[in-house]
Design a protein around this motif. Sequence first.
Motif, PDB file in Angstrom:
ATOM      1  N   ASP A 189      22.343  10.671 -14.919  1.00  0.00           N
ATOM      2  CA  ASP A 189      22.783  11.131 -13.609  1.00  0.00           C
ATOM      3  C   ASP A 189      22.140  10.233 -12.545  1.00  0.00           C
ATOM      4  OD1 ASP A 189      23.312  12.517 -11.241  1.00  0.00           O
ATOM      5  OD2 ASP A 189      23.037  14.483 -12.183  1.00  0.00           O
ATOM      6  N   HIS A 190      22.792   9.116 -12.237  1.00  0.00           N
ATOM      7  CA  HIS A 190      22.248   8.160 -11.273  1.00  0.00           C
ATOM      8  C   HIS A 190      22.169   8.731  -9.862  1.00  0.00           C
ATOM      9  CE1 HIS A 190      21.822   4.844 -14.047  1.00  0.00           C
ATOM     10  NE2 HIS A 190      22.972   5.212 -14.581  1.00  0.00           N
ATOM     11  N   GLU A 191      23.061   9.653  -9.518  1.00  0.00           N
ATOM     12  CA  GLU A 191      22.995  10.306  -8.209  1.00  0.00           C
ATOM     13  C   GLU A 191      21.699  11.102  -8.076  1.00  0.00           C
ATOM     14  OE1 GLU A 191      25.741  13.125  -5.309  1.00  0.00           O
ATOM     15  OE2 GLU A 191      26.003  13.297  -7.483  1.00  0.00           O
ATOM     16  N   LEU A 192      21.262  11.717  -9.157  1.00  0.00           N
ATOM     17  CA  LEU A 192      20.023  12.484  -9.151  1.00  0.00           C
ATOM     18  C   LEU A 192      18.814  11.551  -8.981  1.00  0.00           C
ATOM     19  CD1 LEU A 192      19.370  15.491  -9.443  1.00  0.00           C
ATOM     20  CD2 LEU A 192      18.970  15.073 -11.862  1.00  0.00           C
ATOM     21  N   ILE A 193      18.829  10.431  -9.666  1.00  0.00           N
ATOM     22  CA  ILE A 193      17.754   9.452  -9.519  1.00  0.00           C
ATOM     23  C   ILE A 193      17.679   8.968  -8.076  1.00  0.00           C
ATOM     24  CG2 ILE A 193      16.917   7.157 -10.187  1.00  0.00           C
ATOM     25  CD1 ILE A 193      18.248   7.651 -12.941  1.00  0.00           C
ATOM     26  N   GLU A 194      18.829   8.660  -7.485  1.00  0.00           N
ATOM     27  CA  GLU A 194      18.841   8.172  -6.101  1.00  0.00           C
ATOM     28  C   GLU A 194      18.364   9.251  -5.132  1.00  0.00           C
ATOM     29  OE1 GLU A 194      18.654   6.218  -2.779  1.00  0.00           O
ATOM     30  OE2 GLU A 194      18.842   5.271  -4.734  1.00  0.00           O
ATOM     31  N   ALA A 195      18.690  10.515  -5.395  1.00  0.00           N
ATOM     32  CA  ALA A 195      18.221  11.602  -4.522  1.00  0.00           C
ATOM     33  C   ALA A 195      16.693  11.670  -4.548  1.00  0.00           C
ATOM     34  CB  ALA A 195      18.823  12.934  -4.946  1.00  0.00           C
ATOM     35  N   ALA A 196      16.104  11.583  -5.730  1.00  0.00           N
ATOM     36  CA  ALA A 196      14.643  11.605  -5.831  1.00  0.00           C
ATOM     37  C   ALA A 196      14.046  10.355  -5.206  1.00  0.00           C
ATOM     38  CB  ALA A 196      14.214  11.734  -7.293  1.00  0.00           C
ATOM     39  N   ALA A 197      14.661   9.202  -5.422  1.00  0.00           N
ATOM     40  CA  ALA A 197      14.153   7.946  -4.848  1.00  0.00           C
ATOM     41  C   ALA A 197      14.198   7.988  -3.325  1.00  0.00           C
ATOM     42  CB  ALA A 197      14.956   6.764  -5.383  1.00  0.00           C
ATOM     43  N   HIS A 198      15.254   8.567  -2.773  1.00  0.00           N
ATOM     44  CA  HIS A 198      15.369   8.690  -1.317  1.00  0.00           C
ATOM     45  C   HIS A 198      14.228   9.553  -0.761  1.00  0.00           C
ATOM     46  CE1 HIS A 198      17.106   9.059   2.664  1.00  0.00           C
ATOM     47  NE2 HIS A 198      16.952  10.378   2.552  1.00  0.00           N
ATOM     48  N   VAL A 199      13.954  10.671  -1.414  1.00  0.00           N
ATOM     49  CA  VAL A 199      12.856  11.535  -0.964  1.00  0.00           C
ATOM     50  C   VAL A 199      11.524  10.796  -1.106  1.00  0.00           C
ATOM     51  CG1 VAL A 199      11.607  13.681  -1.447  1.00  0.00           C
ATOM     52  CG2 VAL A 199      14.100  13.678  -1.390  1.00  0.00           C
ATOM     53  N   ALA A 200      11.348  10.057  -2.188  1.00  0.00           N
ATOM     54  CA  ALA A 200      10.100   9.301  -2.379  1.00  0.00           C
ATOM     55  C   ALA A 200       9.918   8.272  -1.269  1.00  0.00           C
ATOM     56  CB  ALA A 200      10.093   8.622  -3.748  1.00  0.00           C
ATOM     57  N   ARG A 201      11.014   7.614  -0.867  1.00  0.00           N
ATOM     58  CA  ARG A 201      10.937   6.600   0.201  1.00  0.00           C
ATOM     59  C   ARG A 201      10.705   7.207   1.573  1.00  0.00           C
ATOM     60  NH1 ARG A 201      15.448   4.599  -2.476  1.00  0.00           N
ATOM     61  NH2 ARG A 201      16.810   5.532  -0.929  1.00  0.00           N
ATOM     62  N   THR A 202      11.305   8.356   1.833  1.00  0.00           N
ATOM     63  CA  THR A 202      11.302   8.896   3.189  1.00  0.00           C
ATOM     64  C   THR A 202      10.307  10.028   3.428  1.00  0.00           C
ATOM     65  OG1 THR A 202      13.099  10.445   2.687  1.00  0.00           O
ATOM     66  CG2 THR A 202      13.720   8.261   3.538  1.00  0.00           C
ATOM     67  N   ARG A 203       9.850  10.688   2.398  1.00  0.00           N
ATOM     68  CA  ARG A 203       8.972  11.854   2.580  1.00  0.00           C
ATOM     69  C   ARG A 203       7.595  11.687   1.959  1.00  0.00           C
ATOM     70  NH1 ARG A 203      11.839  12.876   6.403  1.00  0.00           N
ATOM     71  NH2 ARG A 203      13.671  14.163   6.228  1.00  0.00           N
ATOM     72  N   CYS A 204       7.440  10.734   1.075  1.00  0.00           N
ATOM     73  CA  CYS A 204       6.140  10.519   0.444  1.00  0.00           C
ATOM     74  C   CYS A 204       5.384   9.454   1.212  1.00  0.00           C
ATOM     75  CB  CYS A 204       6.306  10.100  -1.015  1.00  0.00           C
ATOM     76  SG  CYS A 204       6.964  11.414  -2.063  1.00  0.00           S
ATOM     77  N   GLY A 205       4.107   9.551   1.181  1.00  0.00           N
ATOM     78  CA  GLY A 205       3.263   8.584   1.854  1.00  0.00           C
ATOM     79  C   GLY A 205       1.858   9.116   1.928  1.00  0.00           C
ATOM     80  N   GLY A 206       0.920   8.249   1.937  1.00  0.00           N
ATOM     81  CA  GLY A 206      -0.465   8.689   1.955  1.00  0.00           C
ATOM     82  C   GLY A 206      -0.865   9.227   0.600  1.00  0.00           C
ATOM     83  N   ASP A 207      -1.899  10.054   0.590  1.00  0.00           N
ATOM     84  CA  ASP A 207      -2.413  10.567  -0.676  1.00  0.00           C
ATOM     85  C   ASP A 207      -1.885  11.950  -1.046  1.00  0.00           C
ATOM     86  OD1 ASP A 207      -3.944   8.285  -0.939  1.00  0.00           O
ATOM     87  OD2 ASP A 207      -5.684   9.181   0.065  1.00  0.00           O
ATOM     88  N   THR A 208      -1.282  12.667  -0.117  1.00  0.00           N
ATOM     89  CA  THR A 208      -0.877  14.045  -0.383  1.00  0.00           C
ATOM     90  C   THR A 208       0.427  14.150  -1.154  1.00  0.00           C
ATOM     91  OG1 THR A 208      -1.989  14.715   1.643  1.00  0.00           O
ATOM     92  CG2 THR A 208      -0.447  16.288   0.693  1.00  0.00           C
ATOM     93  N   HIS A 209       1.386  13.304  -0.830  1.00  0.00           N
ATOM     94  CA  HIS A 209       2.697  13.347  -1.484  1.00  0.00           C
ATOM     95  C   HIS A 209       2.993  11.963  -2.048  1.00  0.00           C
ATOM     96  CE1 HIS A 209       3.070  17.171   0.486  1.00  0.00           C
ATOM     97  NE2 HIS A 209       2.956  16.601   1.669  1.00  0.00           N
ATOM     98  N   THR A 210       2.929  11.836  -3.366  1.00  0.00           N
ATOM     99  CA  THR A 210       3.106  10.537  -4.021  1.00  0.00           C
ATOM    100  C   THR A 210       4.252  10.516  -5.019  1.00  0.00           C
ATOM    101  OG1 THR A 210       1.511  11.149  -5.720  1.00  0.00           O
ATOM    102  CG2 THR A 210       0.659   9.949  -3.787  1.00  0.00           C
TER     103      THR A 210
END
Length: 136
Positions: A9-30
């Motif tokens: 399910d490549h759409e699912l991978i891209e959804a998670a990747a988008h959240v990782a790029r836009t919502r993760c950062g720093g040490d709290t959300h990786t």
Amino acid sequence: MATHPVQVDHELIEAAAHVARTRCGGDTHTMAAAGRARDGRIVTAVNVFHFTGGPCAELVLLGTAAAQGAGELDTVVAVGDRGRGVVPPCGRCRQVLLDLVPTVRVIVGSGDRVRTVPITDLLPESYVWSEHQDQF
């Protein structure tokens, strides 16, 4: 026992990747996770790291799916921040997924080796807590 391959399910991978790029950062959300509900909806979540421990993205995903009324998830994937790509679930997440959603499929691997496998393939010969609940 391995099962027949399931379409990734490549759409699912891209959804998670988008959240990782836009919502993760720093040490709290990786880490970010995405899951596809049986009704087709995609639910996303991020981990919450803390020095005392904290829930992995897959565990937050289970709670988020429940809160949104998505019910059980068919497929889940976790993606790391900083472009790390698909990351397999840790041992704790594998056991929790098996116990709470024993039919879930998990996307693992990297590059051209990305594949979808049943959670049971990630924990062969495992103890399934849900099968023994009546005994307690």
